[in-house]
Design a protein around this motif. Structure first.
Motif, PDB file in Angstrom:
ATOM      1  N   GLY A  19      34.846  45.868  46.768  1.00  0.00           N
ATOM      2  CA  GLY A  19      35.844  45.441  47.737  1.00  0.00           C
ATOM      3  C   GLY A  19      37.108  45.087  46.980  1.00  0.00           C
ATOM      4  N   ILE A  20      38.260  45.426  47.550  1.00  0.00           N
ATOM      5  CA  ILE A  20      39.545  45.109  46.921  1.00  0.00           C
ATOM      6  C   ILE A  20      40.454  44.440  47.937  1.00  0.00           C
ATOM      7  N   ASP A  21      41.098  43.344  47.521  1.00  0.00           N
ATOM      8  CA  ASP A  21      42.059  42.665  48.381  1.00  0.00           C
ATOM      9  C   ASP A  21      43.138  42.042  47.515  1.00  0.00           C
ATOM     10  N   GLU A  22      44.244  41.684  48.171  1.00  0.00           N
ATOM     11  CA  GLU A  22      45.381  41.112  47.457  1.00  0.00           C
ATOM     12  C   GLU A  22      45.657  39.695  47.942  1.00  0.00           C
ATOM     13  N   ALA A  23      46.487  39.002  47.182  1.00  0.00           N
ATOM     14  CA  ALA A  23      46.988  37.686  47.582  1.00  0.00           C
ATOM     15  C   ALA A  23      48.414  37.557  47.072  1.00  0.00           C
ATOM     16  N   GLY A  24      49.293  37.079  47.940  1.00  0.00           N
ATOM     17  CA  GLY A  24      50.649  36.797  47.512  1.00  0.00           C
ATOM     18  C   GLY A  24      51.662  37.883  47.774  1.00  0.00           C
ATOM     19  N   ARG A  25      51.491  38.650  48.840  1.00  0.00           N
ATOM     20  CA  ARG A  25      52.509  39.650  49.171  1.00  0.00           C
ATOM     21  C   ARG A  25      53.763  38.991  49.739  1.00  0.00           C
ATOM     22  N   GLY A  26      53.582  37.909  50.475  1.00  0.00           N
ATOM     23  CA  GLY A  26      54.703  37.327  51.203  1.00  0.00           C
ATOM     24  C   GLY A  26      55.570  36.311  50.483  1.00  0.00           C
ATOM     25  N   PRO A  27      55.090  35.633  49.442  1.00  0.00           N
ATOM     26  CA  PRO A  27      55.870  34.565  48.824  1.00  0.00           C
ATOM     27  C   PRO A  27      57.206  35.015  48.233  1.00  0.00           C
ATOM     28  N   LEU A  28      58.070  34.041  48.009  1.00  0.00           N
ATOM     29  CA  LEU A  28      59.379  34.281  47.418  1.00  0.00           C
ATOM     30  C   LEU A  28      59.341  34.223  45.898  1.00  0.00           C
ATOM     31  N   ALA A  29      58.221  33.777  45.352  1.00  0.00           N
ATOM     32  CA  ALA A  29      58.120  33.609  43.896  1.00  0.00           C
ATOM     33  C   ALA A  29      56.708  33.923  43.428  1.00  0.00           C
ATOM     34  N   GLY A  30      56.618  34.271  42.153  1.00  0.00           N
ATOM     35  CA  GLY A  30      55.317  34.510  41.526  1.00  0.00           C
ATOM     36  C   GLY A  30      54.815  35.924  41.708  1.00  0.00           C
ATOM     37  N   PRO A  31      53.836  36.315  40.899  1.00  0.00           N
ATOM     38  CA  PRO A  31      53.266  37.665  40.975  1.00  0.00           C
ATOM     39  C   PRO A  31      52.466  37.873  42.255  1.00  0.00           C
ATOM     40  N   VAL A  32      52.163  39.139  42.540  1.00  0.00           N
ATOM     41  CA  VAL A  32      51.172  39.464  43.558  1.00  0.00           C
ATOM     42  C   VAL A  32      49.864  39.731  42.816  1.00  0.00           C
ATOM     43  N   TYR A  33      48.778  39.209  43.343  1.00  0.00           N
ATOM     44  CA  TYR A  33      47.468  39.328  42.698  1.00  0.00           C
ATOM     45  C   TYR A  33      46.567  40.245  43.509  1.00  0.00           C
ATOM     46  N   ALA A  35      42.150  41.531  43.486  1.00  0.00           N
ATOM     47  CA  ALA A  35      40.827  41.421  42.869  1.00  0.00           C
ATOM     48  C   ALA A  35      39.948  42.545  43.369  1.00  0.00           C
ATOM     49  N   ALA A  36      39.007  42.942  42.524  1.00  0.00           N
ATOM     50  CA  ALA A  36      37.982  43.921  42.879  1.00  0.00           C
ATOM     51  C   ALA A  36      36.627  43.299  42.585  1.00  0.00           C
ATOM     52  N   VAL A  37      35.701  43.420  43.534  1.00  0.00           N
ATOM     53  CA  VAL A  37      34.385  42.791  43.388  1.00  0.00           C
ATOM     54  C   VAL A  37      33.299  43.754  43.833  1.00  0.00           C
ATOM     55  N   ILE A  38      32.293  43.930  42.976  1.00  0.00           N
ATOM     56  CA  ILE A  38      31.076  44.661  43.351  1.00  0.00           C
ATOM     57  C   ILE A  38      29.969  43.633  43.524  1.00  0.00           C
ATOM     58  N   VAL A  75      40.230  40.599  38.161  1.00  0.00           N
ATOM     59  CA  VAL A  75      41.445  40.137  38.809  1.00  0.00           C
ATOM     60  C   VAL A  75      42.629  40.678  38.023  1.00  0.00           C
ATOM     61  N   ALA A  76      43.647  41.154  38.731  1.00  0.00           N
ATOM     62  CA  ALA A  76      44.846  41.687  38.082  1.00  0.00           C
ATOM     63  C   ALA A  76      46.067  41.278  38.894  1.00  0.00           C
ATOM     64  N   SER A  77      47.236  41.548  38.356  1.00  0.00           N
ATOM     65  CA  SER A  77      48.463  41.175  39.061  1.00  0.00           C
ATOM     66  C   SER A  77      49.568  42.168  38.756  1.00  0.00           C
ATOM     67  N   MET A  96      46.224  46.352  42.692  1.00  0.00           N
ATOM     68  CA  MET A  96      44.907  46.789  43.162  1.00  0.00           C
ATOM     69  C   MET A  96      44.292  47.800  42.205  1.00  0.00           C
ATOM     70  N   ARG A  97      45.094  48.765  41.757  1.00  0.00           N
ATOM     71  CA  ARG A  97      44.576  49.780  40.834  1.00  0.00           C
ATOM     72  C   ARG A  97      44.183  49.144  39.503  1.00  0.00           C
ATOM     73  N   ARG A  98      44.985  48.199  39.040  1.00  0.00           N
ATOM     74  CA  ARG A  98      44.659  47.505  37.790  1.00  0.00           C
ATOM     75  C   ARG A  98      43.337  46.743  37.925  1.00  0.00           C
ATOM     76  N   ALA A  99      43.122  46.097  39.071  1.00  0.00           N
ATOM     77  CA  ALA A  99      41.871  45.361  39.273  1.00  0.00           C
ATOM     78  C   ALA A  99      40.684  46.319  39.284  1.00  0.00           C
ATOM     79  N   GLN A 100      40.818  47.432  40.011  1.00  0.00           N
ATOM     80  CA  GLN A 100      39.720  48.410  40.082  1.00  0.00           C
ATOM     81  C   GLN A 100      39.402  48.971  38.704  1.00  0.00           C
ATOM     82  N   GLU A 101      40.427  49.297  37.947  1.00  0.00           N
ATOM     83  CA  GLU A 101      40.205  49.910  36.634  1.00  0.00           C
ATOM     84  C   GLU A 101      39.732  48.905  35.589  1.00  0.00           C
ATOM     85  N   ALA A 102      39.931  47.615  35.865  1.00  0.00           N
ATOM     86  CA  ALA A 102      39.505  46.580  34.912  1.00  0.00           C
ATOM     87  C   ALA A 102      38.050  46.144  35.109  1.00  0.00           C
ATOM     88  N   LEU A 103      37.394  46.647  36.149  1.00  0.00           N
ATOM     89  CA  LEU A 103      35.997  46.273  36.371  1.00  0.00           C
ATOM     90  C   LEU A 103      35.152  46.633  35.148  1.00  0.00           C
TER      91      LEU A 103
END
Length: 201
Positions: A19-33, A35-38, A75-77, A96-103
């Motif tokens: 499963g892959i999901d993100e966090a932090g698309r909407g904020p005004l500051a900081g990276p978007v994160y 994660a990928a989980v099996i 987890v990637a960002s 998302m691609r970085r998280a998937q490839e980092a598994l």
């Protein structure tokens, strides 16, 4: 929460579904994160749900449990600079691609929350509202959200005047007021600040 989508992928011959999901698309500051989980088939994590529907205390409690129970997780960002140069959608896809490839154990199929498919190196499908109906995506949403929150705590110590601990970079009234007072920091997304800064004039 049933493993309906995971089981359907297994019935088509896939064995390691992340499963892959993100966090932090909407904020005004900081990276978007992202994660990928099996998760192993039938893994039971009491209270597992979309991270947005859980209290901070519950997310923090599930965070280590997901890592312990998962077959693999990552987890990637994507950085503020990447968000500003690529736009938030493409930066999210990059995370998302970085998280998937980092598994550490490679997945052969991905379930993605939302309705837009990122360019992954494996087969995948999108599920609207997936973080509330797929355990794998729900687990990823928690890892992404908690990891990003922890990073925003670090930024709060680096830039205390912006009070990132209170709003995690989201565009609250307090955050907007502090941006106008101090100007953008190096961790603010410049492409997100146009209306706020123009309103200052």
């Amino acid at each position: 929460m049933e493993y309906r989508y995971e089981d359907a992928a297994r019935s088509r011959g896939f064995s390691l579904i992340c499963g892959i999901d993100e966090a932090g698309r909407g904020p005004l500051a900081g990276p978007v994160y992202a994660a990928a989980v099996i998760l192993p088939p039938g893994c039971d994590l009491p209270g597992l749900n979309d991270s947005k529907k859980l209290s901070e205390k519950k997310r923090e409690a599930l965070f280590p449990l997901i890592k312990e129970e998962a077959v693999a997780w990552a987890v990637a960002s994507a950085s503020v600079e990447e968000i500003d140069s690529l736009n938030i959608l493409n930066a999210t896809f990059l995370a998302m691609r970085r998280a998937q490839e980092a598994l550490p154990t490679a997945a052969d199929y991905a379930l993605i929350d939302g309705n837009r498919l990122p360019p992954l190196s494996i087969s995948a499908e999108t599920i609207i509202g997936g973080d509330g109906i797929s355990p794998s995506i729900a687990a990823a949403s928690i890892l992404a959200k908690v990891s990003r929150d922890h990073y925003m705590e670090t930024l709060d110590r680096m830039y205390p005047e912006y009070q990132f601990l209170k709003h995690k970079g989201y565009g609250t009234a307090l955050h907007r007021e502090l941006i106008l007072r101090y100007g953008p920091s190096p961790v603010h997304r410049r492409t997100f600040l146009g209306k706020i800064l123009n309103g200052k004039k």
